[in-house]
Design a protein around this motif. Structure first.
Motif, PDB file in Angstrom:
ATOM      1  N   ARG A 337       0.824  -1.215   0.000  1.00 20.04           N
ATOM      2  CA  ARG A 337       0.000   0.000   0.000  1.00 20.04           C
ATOM      3  C   ARG A 337       0.853   1.259   0.000  1.00 20.04           C
ATOM      4  O   ARG A 337       1.909   1.308   0.627  1.00 20.04           O
ATOM      5  CB  ARG A 337      -0.934   0.016   1.224  1.00 20.04           C
ATOM      6  CG  ARG A 337      -1.988  -1.080   1.194  1.00 20.04           C
ATOM      7  CD  ARG A 337      -2.911  -1.005   2.398  1.00 20.04           C
ATOM      8  NE  ARG A 337      -3.920  -2.045   2.352  1.00 20.04           N
ATOM      9  CZ  ARG A 337      -5.079  -1.933   1.708  1.00 20.04           C
ATOM     10  NH1 ARG A 337      -5.377  -0.784   1.096  1.00 20.04           N
ATOM     11  NH2 ARG A 337      -5.937  -2.932   1.689  1.00 20.04           N
ATOM     12  N   ASP A 338       0.357   2.280  -0.709  1.00 12.85           N
ATOM     13  CA  ASP A 338       1.048   3.568  -0.708  1.00 12.85           C
ATOM     14  C   ASP A 338       0.511   4.442   0.414  1.00 12.85           C
ATOM     15  O   ASP A 338      -0.313   4.003   1.233  1.00 12.85           O
ATOM     16  CB  ASP A 338       0.924   4.239  -2.077  1.00 12.85           C
ATOM     17  CG  ASP A 338      -0.512   4.625  -2.436  1.00 12.85           C
ATOM     18  OD1 ASP A 338      -1.404   4.546  -1.560  1.00 12.85           O
ATOM     19  OD2 ASP A 338      -0.742   5.014  -3.604  1.00 12.85           O
ATOM     20  N   ALA A 339       0.953   5.709   0.462  1.00 14.89           N
ATOM     21  CA  ALA A 339       0.567   6.613   1.557  1.00 14.89           C
ATOM     22  C   ALA A 339      -0.929   6.867   1.597  1.00 14.89           C
ATOM     23  O   ALA A 339      -1.499   7.138   2.655  1.00 14.89           O
ATOM     24  CB  ALA A 339       1.325   7.932   1.418  1.00 14.89           C
ATOM     25  N   ALA A 340      -1.601   6.782   0.452  1.00 12.89           N
ATOM     26  CA  ALA A 340      -3.046   7.016   0.402  1.00 12.89           C
ATOM     27  C   ALA A 340      -3.855   5.759   0.692  1.00 12.89           C
ATOM     28  O   ALA A 340      -5.079   5.798   0.701  1.00 12.89           O
ATOM     29  CB  ALA A 340      -3.428   7.559  -0.973  1.00 12.89           C
ATOM     30  N   GLY A 341      -3.192   4.650   0.900  1.00 13.27           N
ATOM     31  CA  GLY A 341      -3.888   3.403   1.194  1.00 13.27           C
ATOM     32  C   GLY A 341      -4.222   2.574  -0.031  1.00 13.27           C
ATOM     33  O   GLY A 341      -4.827   1.503   0.094  1.00 13.27           O
ATOM     34  N   ALA A 342      -3.836   3.033  -1.227  1.00 19.99           N
ATOM     35  CA  ALA A 342      -4.103   2.274  -2.447  1.00 19.99           C
ATOM     36  C   ALA A 342      -3.155   1.082  -2.525  1.00 19.99           C
ATOM     37  O   ALA A 342      -1.991   1.177  -2.135  1.00 19.99           O
ATOM     38  CB  ALA A 342      -3.935   3.155  -3.676  1.00 19.99           C
ATOM     39  N   VAL A 343      -3.662  -0.043  -3.036  1.00 21.65           N
ATOM     40  CA  VAL A 343      -2.839  -1.240  -3.148  1.00 21.65           C
ATOM     41  C   VAL A 343      -2.103  -1.275  -4.483  1.00 21.65           C
ATOM     42  O   VAL A 343      -2.542  -0.673  -5.468  1.00 21.65           O
ATOM     43  CB  VAL A 343      -3.686  -2.520  -2.984  1.00 21.65           C
ATOM     44  CG1 VAL A 343      -4.298  -2.595  -1.601  1.00 21.65           C
ATOM     45  CG2 VAL A 343      -4.747  -2.619  -4.065  1.00 21.65           C
ATOM     46  N   PHE A 344      -0.977  -1.986  -4.494  1.00 16.24           N
ATOM     47  CA  PHE A 344      -0.204  -2.153  -5.723  1.00 16.24           C
ATOM     48  C   PHE A 344      -1.051  -2.866  -6.766  1.00 16.24           C
ATOM     49  O   PHE A 344      -1.111  -2.435  -7.923  1.00 16.24           O
ATOM     50  CB  PHE A 344       1.066  -2.951  -5.420  1.00 16.24           C
ATOM     51  CG  PHE A 344       2.062  -2.954  -6.527  1.00 16.24           C
ATOM     52  CD1 PHE A 344       2.933  -1.895  -6.709  1.00 16.24           C
ATOM     53  CD2 PHE A 344       2.145  -4.030  -7.401  1.00 16.24           C
ATOM     54  CE1 PHE A 344       3.868  -1.894  -7.730  1.00 16.24           C
ATOM     55  CE2 PHE A 344       3.077  -4.044  -8.425  1.00 16.24           C
ATOM     56  CZ  PHE A 344       3.930  -2.978  -8.593  1.00 16.24           C
ATOM     57  N   GLY A 345      -1.707  -3.946  -6.378  1.00 19.73           N
ATOM     58  CA  GLY A 345      -2.717  -4.589  -7.207  1.00 19.73           C
ATOM     59  C   GLY A 345      -2.204  -5.463  -8.335  1.00 19.73           C
ATOM     60  O   GLY A 345      -1.077  -5.322  -8.809  1.00 19.73           O
ATOM     61  N   VAL A 346      -3.065  -6.368  -8.767  1.00 20.28           N
ATOM     62  CA  VAL A 346      -2.733  -7.300  -9.843  1.00 20.28           C
ATOM     63  C   VAL A 346      -2.589  -6.565 -11.172  1.00 20.28           C
ATOM     64  O   VAL A 346      -1.703  -6.877 -11.978  1.00 20.28           O
ATOM     65  CB  VAL A 346      -3.802  -8.409  -9.951  1.00 20.28           C
ATOM     66  CG1 VAL A 346      -3.518  -9.320 -11.151  1.00 20.28           C
ATOM     67  CG2 VAL A 346      -3.857  -9.236  -8.674  1.00 20.28           C
ATOM     68  N   GLU A 347      -3.458  -5.571 -11.433  1.00 19.37           N
ATOM     69  CA  GLU A 347      -3.394  -4.853 -12.715  1.00 19.37           C
ATOM     70  C   GLU A 347      -2.048  -4.176 -12.915  1.00 19.37           C
ATOM     71  O   GLU A 347      -1.474  -4.200 -14.011  1.00 19.37           O
ATOM     72  CB  GLU A 347      -4.526  -3.829 -12.790  1.00 19.37           C
ATOM     73  CG  GLU A 347      -5.908  -4.447 -12.965  1.00 19.37           C
ATOM     74  CD  GLU A 347      -6.970  -3.389 -13.172  1.00 19.37           C
ATOM     75  OE1 GLU A 347      -6.601  -2.199 -13.327  1.00 19.37           O
ATOM     76  OE2 GLU A 347      -8.164  -3.744 -13.185  1.00 19.37           O
ATOM     77  N   ARG A 348      -1.529  -3.547 -11.868  1.00 24.40           N
ATOM     78  CA  ARG A 348      -0.233  -2.877 -11.973  1.00 24.40           C
ATOM     79  C   ARG A 348       0.875  -3.917 -12.198  1.00 24.40           C
ATOM     80  O   ARG A 348       1.792  -3.706 -12.998  1.00 24.40           O
ATOM     81  CB  ARG A 348       0.047  -2.070 -10.701  1.00 24.40           C
ATOM     82  CG  ARG A 348       1.168  -1.039 -10.850  1.00 24.40           C
ATOM     83  CD  ARG A 348       1.490  -0.399  -9.503  1.00 24.40           C
ATOM     84  NE  ARG A 348       0.303   0.039  -8.808  1.00 24.40           N
ATOM     85  CZ  ARG A 348      -0.222   1.259  -8.908  1.00 24.40           C
ATOM     86  NH1 ARG A 348       0.341   2.147  -9.694  1.00 24.40           N
ATOM     87  NH2 ARG A 348      -1.302   1.569  -8.219  1.00 24.40           N
ATOM     88  N   LEU A 349       0.774  -5.040 -11.486  1.00 20.86           N
ATOM     89  CA  LEU A 349       1.756  -6.112 -11.658  1.00 20.86           C
ATOM     90  C   LEU A 349       1.740  -6.639 -13.091  1.00 20.86           C
ATOM     91  O   LEU A 349       2.803  -6.833 -13.711  1.00 20.86           O
ATOM     92  CB  LEU A 349       1.458  -7.244 -10.677  1.00 20.86           C
ATOM     93  CG  LEU A 349       2.345  -8.486 -10.768  1.00 20.86           C
ATOM     94  CD1 LEU A 349       3.791  -8.143 -10.444  1.00 20.86           C
ATOM     95  CD2 LEU A 349       1.827  -9.581  -9.824  1.00 20.86           C
ATOM     96  N   VAL A 350       0.550  -6.847 -13.637  1.00 24.22           N
ATOM     97  CA  VAL A 350       0.417  -7.337 -15.016  1.00 24.22           C
ATOM     98  C   VAL A 350       1.003  -6.328 -15.997  1.00 24.22           C
ATOM     99  O   VAL A 350       1.750  -6.685 -16.921  1.00 24.22           O
ATOM    100  CB  VAL A 350      -1.051  -7.627 -15.353  1.00 24.22           C
ATOM    101  CG1 VAL A 350      -1.251  -7.827 -16.852  1.00 24.22           C
ATOM    102  CG2 VAL A 350      -1.539  -8.853 -14.590  1.00 24.22           C
ATOM    103  N   ASP A 351       0.681  -5.066 -15.801  1.00 23.88           N
ATOM    104  CA  ASP A 351       1.155  -4.022 -16.729  1.00 23.88           C
ATOM    105  C   ASP A 351       2.678  -3.968 -16.765  1.00 23.88           C
ATOM    106  O   ASP A 351       3.290  -3.938 -17.850  1.00 23.88           O
ATOM    107  CB  ASP A 351       0.585  -2.670 -16.302  1.00 23.88           C
ATOM    108  CG  ASP A 351       1.080  -1.531 -17.182  1.00 23.88           C
ATOM    109  OD1 ASP A 351       0.828  -1.565 -18.397  1.00 23.88           O
ATOM    110  OD2 ASP A 351       1.735  -0.611 -16.650  1.00 23.88           O
TER     111      ASP A 351
END
Length: 403
Positions: A337-351
């Motif tokens: 998670r970043d400072a805003a609480g957003a997750v790295f996520g599968v989509e970012r990993l795939v990209d």
């Protein structure tokens, strides 16, 4: 040591083997320099740190140590990341070679060679230097278990007990056969929770897995190491995937009777046909990349985590095509998670993985980049381990991995 009957390069190789035979780890760099000096070459050996961020020189008695070099943005780093020799010229006009230091295809660092002679064909000299440094890589790897100096050179801070235990158990991060490449990376190296990975290639079968022990710290590391040891024992007795799972279950229940568990993905790949069998024990599903794009998650073979029991497992199956990539990862990657609480996520990993595939980036460098992106994405210290494994069923990828 005199070698009147040999040409200079063969003499240098024999001198190195003689000097290294009884050398301690902290004497390796000086032995390399001593064997190369009669050839008009000045050498400096660098080892990459555990984070794969900087290249650190091995000290030699009576010689000032140069500064560490960044992996990113330097000629030395380019030799390391591309596993390809780089030519430059010193301020004094001398030719210089930065040669990748590898053990097989496991990247260890680089060797800086300054050529203090002008009577040679640089192309022929480079070929000899690459062969010589390949031998140096094997010798350095062989010396690491016998002392602490070579391992200390790769560390920028103290390791936790859990990390020390796990890292001593893991295989090298990269291995290449003539038909496939397997590479893995684990972060943060110095304070691992319970993540681990393993692989083995024999005859027509490649076996590989990623594991994640419950919790963090030493208890989680002990769960993962116990699971890995049970799996290896079953494999080395000639057992298949079903028996490997069964023995892992028994080991966990015997050592941790209070509902301890380990999640993981366990895979068997038939190297001739590309037939993949796998089991997913409560773990994120692997990603299949084909022709540079993620085509699907492998969602079969699901069961409860190892240690919780679930009868006879049902295996998932897939048939790989030549050139396919398989990405395995732990939840610490996509849940960062970043400072805003957003997750790295599968989509970012795939990209990011697709971009590396399109660029033709080799598996070890793909994972180094991914791991650093995950670590950089997080706000503060990581909450969980982040482990990635990339398997390429590709003869071409195997050829690219060799200097």
């Amino acid at each position: 040591m005199a070698h009147m009957q040999y040409d200079p390069w063969h003499a240098a190789l024999l001198d190195l083997l003689h000097l290294i035979q009884q050398a301690q780890g902290d004497q390796v760099a000086a032995s390399v320099s001593a064997a190369l000096r009669p050839l008009g070459l000045e050498s400096t050996c660098y080892l990459v740190d555990e984070e794969q961020v900087r290249l650190h020189p091995l000290p030699e008695p009576g010689r000032p140590a140069p500064d560490a070099l960044g992996v990113d943005g330097t000629v030395a780093g380019r030799a390391f990341t591309a596993v390809a020799t780089q030519r430059t010229t010193t301020a004094g006009g001398e030719d210089r070679l930065w040669v990748p230091l590898i053990d097989g295809t496991e990247r260890l660092g680089v060797v800086d060679l300054v050529i203090r002679r002008d009577d040679c064909d640089i192309t022929v000299l480079q070929e000899w230097c690459e062969s010589y440094v390949n031998l140096v890589g094997h010798l350095i790897a062989s010396k690491m278990p016998y002392g602490d100096s070579l391992n200390r050179a790769r560390r920028t801070r103290r390791m936790s007990v859990a990390s020390e235990l796990l890292l001593a158990t893991l295989p090298p991060q990269t291995f290449t056969s003539d038909r496939m490449v397997v590479s893995a990376i684990l972060q943060p190296h110095y304070d691992v929770g319970g993540d681990g990975f393993d692989y083995a290639l024999d005859d027509e079968t490649a076996w590989f897995c990623v594991l994640d022990g419950m919790g963090r710290g030493l208890p989680a590391a002990l769960m993962t190491v116990s699971t890995m040891a049970a799996m290896r024992t079953a494999r080395r007795a000639g057992y298949g995937l079903y028996a490997v799972v069964r023995d892992a279950e028994r080991a966990l229940r015997a050592q941790f009777p209070n509902a301890a568990y380990v999640t993981g993905v366990l895979c068997e790949l038939h190297l001739a046909s590309g037939r993949l069998r796998y089991l997913n024990a409560g773990h994120p599903p692997p990603l299949l990349l084909r022709r540079h794009h993620a085509v699907r998650e492998l969602t079969g073979g699901r069961r409860l985590p190892l240690g919780l029991g679930q009868g006879e497992p049902l295996l998932g199956e897939e048939v790989l095509e030549p050139g396919d990539r398989l990405l395995l990862y732990t939840d610490g990657v996509v849940e960062a998670r970043d400072a805003a609480g957003a997750v790295f996520g599968v989509e970012r990993l795939v990209d990011l993985t697709e971009r590396s595939a399109l660029a033709g980036t080799p598996a070890p460098e793909t994972l180094r980049g991914l791991a650093h992106r995950v670590m950089g994405f997080q706000d503060g210290p990581p909450r969980d381990d982040a482990t990635l494994m990339l398997v390429e069923w590709s003869a071409e990828a195997a050829r690219r991995a060799v200097v």
